[in-house]
Design an enzyme around this catalytic site. Structure first.
Site, PDB file in Angstrom:
ATOM      1  N   THR A  57      40.957  52.266  41.329  1.00 15.68           N
ATOM      2  CA  THR A  57      40.685  50.838  41.246  1.00 15.68           C
ATOM      3  C   THR A  57      39.866  50.486  40.009  1.00 15.68           C
ATOM      4  O   THR A  57      39.083  51.296  39.512  1.00 15.68           O
ATOM      5  CB  THR A  57      39.926  50.345  42.493  1.00 15.68           C
TER       6      THR A  57
ATOM      7  N   ASN B  46      36.920  48.189  39.034  1.00 21.67           N
ATOM      8  CA  ASN B  46      35.849  47.565  39.807  1.00 21.67           C
ATOM      9  C   ASN B  46      35.056  46.566  38.973  1.00 21.67           C
ATOM     10  O   ASN B  46      34.768  46.806  37.806  1.00 21.67           O
ATOM     11  CB  ASN B  46      34.895  48.635  40.345  1.00 21.67           C
TER      12      ASN B  46
ATOM     13  N   GLU C  78      37.221  45.419  43.941  1.00 23.94           N
ATOM     14  CA  GLU C  78      37.943  46.637  43.576  1.00 23.94           C
ATOM     15  C   GLU C  78      39.434  46.320  43.594  1.00 23.94           C
ATOM     16  O   GLU C  78      39.975  45.966  44.643  1.00 23.94           O
ATOM     17  CB  GLU C  78      37.634  47.760  44.558  1.00 23.94           C
TER      18      GLU C  78
END
Length: 327
Positions: free
Chosen positions: A222, A224, A269
């Site tokens: 992800t 973030n 995220e």
């Protein structure tokens, strides 16, 4: 990966940060001014822009926005942070997109709030900025004690021969559009409703940096971002699109405290579908398309991964039925 909100750069030639102790640049003078806070730059604000552009065309000049930073409510009630829909730079960019090619920003503090309304118009809007006309919403107030009003502007303008246009409430889907209505929709996680009143999806911007890389271990790397502390978007899972180098990519995002792991500070995220490039250090936009579900705690990583698989399938389905965004 964590991103910090960005400040508005003063070097932007379309943005003039006004200093009441210094002359106004000549390039900032002579416009028809649309007055307001413009948080969100929603459909109602677009109506102000249209009115300002019409008036500017009639007078052979440009249309510009006149706004305040920070949001006046944060000065009057600092204990109640305002959920800002658009930080300053994004606000200026969006105002330019709806036809207000310049943004005049007046730094707002208690001294600014104490300026008499008539002096505000005579000395600043007319004297310093040389306004060719003024446009405001039906509920715009300003000056000491908020005595400046649309009615006061119209009367004052009439006496001075300055055209003033007051834009009535603008309704969409049977409701008067307002920044408050949009904030409420986002607080409820109803990003589709917010988008309807904005006229586009609500989006955030930030720089992607290294994080704990837990998502990578789960098969879901992800990007973030740390959203501003005043953000009150409902915690949960969303179908999103991320703008990377000018191109929108589909994805799924979690905004919340990660209850399965650390229950820490809220973080956004985003897992971008079918993307393998390096996002670290990039400035990206994340647009929220639809709500999928609330945040939840899982007893096992297997259960979490199974739910992430289901979330991704649902997000792909939602986004597959959503028109592509313009760059």
């Amino acid at each position: 990966m964590t991103a910090q909100p960005e400040a508005m750069p003063n070097e932007n030639p379309a943005v003039f940060v006004l200093d009441l102790d210094k002359p106004v640049p000549e390039a900032a003078r002579g416009a028809v001014l649309a007055l307001g806070n413009f948080d969100g730059v929603h459909r109602g604000h677009a109506e102000l822009a249209r009115a300002a552009k019409r008036l500017a065309s009639e007078h052979g000049t440009k249309a510009a926005a006149f706004t305040f930073e920070p949001h006046p409510r944060s000065v009057f009630r600092p204990q109640e942070p305002v959920f800002r829909l658009t930080p300053p730079q994004l606000k200026a960019e969006l105002l330019a997109e709806i036809g207000l090619s310049q943004t005049m920003v007046l730094p707002f503090d208690m001294a600014t709030a104490a300026i008499d309304a008539a002096r505000f118009v005579d000395d600043l809007l007319i004297g310093r900025l040389g306004a060719a006309g003024l446009v405001c919403g039906y509920d715009f107030h300003f000056g000491k004690g908020r005595t400046g009003s649309p009615e006061m502007l119209q009367a004052h303008g009439l006496a001075l021969g300055l055209p003033v246009v007051v834009v009535p409430p603008f309704s969409w889907q049977g409701e008067a559009v307002s920044s408050t209505l949009i904030r409420t929709a986002l607080e409820e996680g109803d990003v589709a409703r917010a988008a309807a009143f904005l006229g586009r999806p609500w989006f955030v911007r930030g720089l992607v940096v290294h994080g704990d890389k837990r998502g990578r271990d789960l098969g879901y790397p992800t990007a973030n971002m740390q959203l501003p502390r005043d953000c009150r978007l409902r915690h949960g899972i969303y179908a999103v699109r991320m703008k990377i180098d000018g191109i929108w990519h589909d994805g799924v995002a979690s905004f919340g405290r990660r209850p399965t792991f650390d229950d820490g500070a809220p973080r956004l995220e985003t897992f971008v579908f079918d993307f393998s490039g390096d996002l670290y250090g990039k400035r990206v936009d994340v647009a929220f398309v639809d709500w999928l579900r609330g945040e939840a705690k899982f007893d096992t990583l297997e259960a979490l991964i199974a739910q992430m698989d289901a979330d991704s399938r649902k997000a792909r389905d939602v986004l597959g039925r959503t028109p592509r965004f313009l760059p």
